[in-house]
Design an enzyme around this catalytic site. Sequence first.
Site, PDB file in Angstrom:
ATOM      1  N   ALA A 123       0.816  -1.216   0.000  1.00  0.00           N
ATOM      2  CA  ALA A 123       0.000   0.000   0.000  1.00  0.00           C
ATOM      3  C   ALA A 123       0.847   1.263   0.000  1.00  0.00           C
ATOM      4  O   ALA A 123       0.346   2.344  -0.290  1.00  0.00           O
ATOM      5  CB  ALA A 123      -0.923   0.009   1.213  1.00  0.00           C
ATOM      6  N   LYS A 124       2.130   1.151   0.364  1.00  0.00           N
ATOM      7  CA  LYS A 124       3.086   2.264   0.368  1.00  0.00           C
ATOM      8  C   LYS A 124       2.513   3.500   1.069  1.00  0.00           C
ATOM      9  O   LYS A 124       2.615   4.622   0.584  1.00  0.00           O
ATOM     10  CB  LYS A 124       3.523   2.602  -1.055  1.00  0.00           C
ATOM     11  CG  LYS A 124       4.246   1.443  -1.753  1.00  0.00           C
ATOM     12  CD  LYS A 124       4.720   1.835  -3.140  1.00  0.00           C
ATOM     13  CE  LYS A 124       5.462   0.692  -3.812  1.00  0.00           C
ATOM     14  NZ  LYS A 124       4.572  -0.429  -4.203  1.00  0.00           N
ATOM     15  N   ARG A 125       1.938   3.282   2.235  1.00  0.00           N
ATOM     16  CA  ARG A 125       1.342   4.384   2.977  1.00  0.00           C
ATOM     17  C   ARG A 125       2.425   5.251   3.615  1.00  0.00           C
ATOM     18  O   ARG A 125       3.469   4.761   4.047  1.00  0.00           O
ATOM     19  CB  ARG A 125       0.405   3.853   4.061  1.00  0.00           C
ATOM     20  CG  ARG A 125      -0.819   3.121   3.526  1.00  0.00           C
ATOM     21  CD  ARG A 125      -1.665   4.019   2.628  1.00  0.00           C
ATOM     22  NE  ARG A 125      -2.994   3.460   2.412  1.00  0.00           N
ATOM     23  CZ  ARG A 125      -3.461   3.071   1.235  1.00  0.00           C
ATOM     24  NH1 ARG A 125      -2.702   3.149   0.165  1.00  0.00           N
ATOM     25  NH2 ARG A 125      -4.694   2.609   1.114  1.00  0.00           N
TER      26      ARG A 125
END
Length: 279
Positions: free
Chosen positions: A96-98
């Site tokens: 998700a590369k939050r």
Amino acid sequence: MTEPFGARLRRAMDERGPLCVGIDPHASLLAEWGLADDVAGLERFSRTVVAAVADRVAVLKPQIAFFERFGSRGLAVLEKSVAEARAAGALVVMDAKRGDIGSTMAAYAESFLHRDAPLFSDALTVSPFLGYGSLRPAVRAARESGAGLFVLALTSNPEGSEVQHAVRSDGRTVGATMLAHLAAENAGEEPLGSFGAVVGATLGDLSSYDLDIGGPLLAPGIGAQGAAPADLPRVFGTAVRNVVPNVSRGVLRHGPDAGALRASADRFAEEIRAAVAAV
């Protein structure tokens, strides 16, 4: 107390091999499988991949964007796929590369790293480029739940170098700084720390970087992006035993035939095992 992600990952890698298979149901791949670009096609794709390989690979990594584009119905498919993958014994890394600050980062962490969350995953990819300290809520949540993080450090996309290779006032690159932060997080953790880095397998010689961070290195780029399992020792050196190579299209293009998906995953896993054993 839940066993930490790093320990569970080390065991899965030793027992199943270190392969990570991405679940990336983008429109062109759905079309290649003869599926419609809709929720039904998404569900057929995702559940086929999980059923085919979740009982044999160490890690499955769904890319959340390809589910989010269908709204709540797509996320419902993702919830089922995550639960089924974990039930079959695979660890799930939510790609998700939050990245954010304060309460917003804490909310992202609660979404993916809280054990009661519908999308709870064994680990989450995160972006540190608001400063490594901005990840602290996610680090705390991961420690509390026995989950892990994979922090973007030296990514395989060409554009990443303008940020990750930038040199700080102390003479270190941004990427090297992220690796150093992760080494500190993992200090004293055995057999493997739970805080890993994303380091591209396509980057060539990385001997100028200290990749021995005491945690795993998630390595995209094997297969369609041009890297091969045999390249891993040259890129990662002595840290190669802790590398989790990610293959997406290289496996997924063999669907929808479950047997072909399994055979491709097994082939990549064996090639990776051989490359690591040669070091």
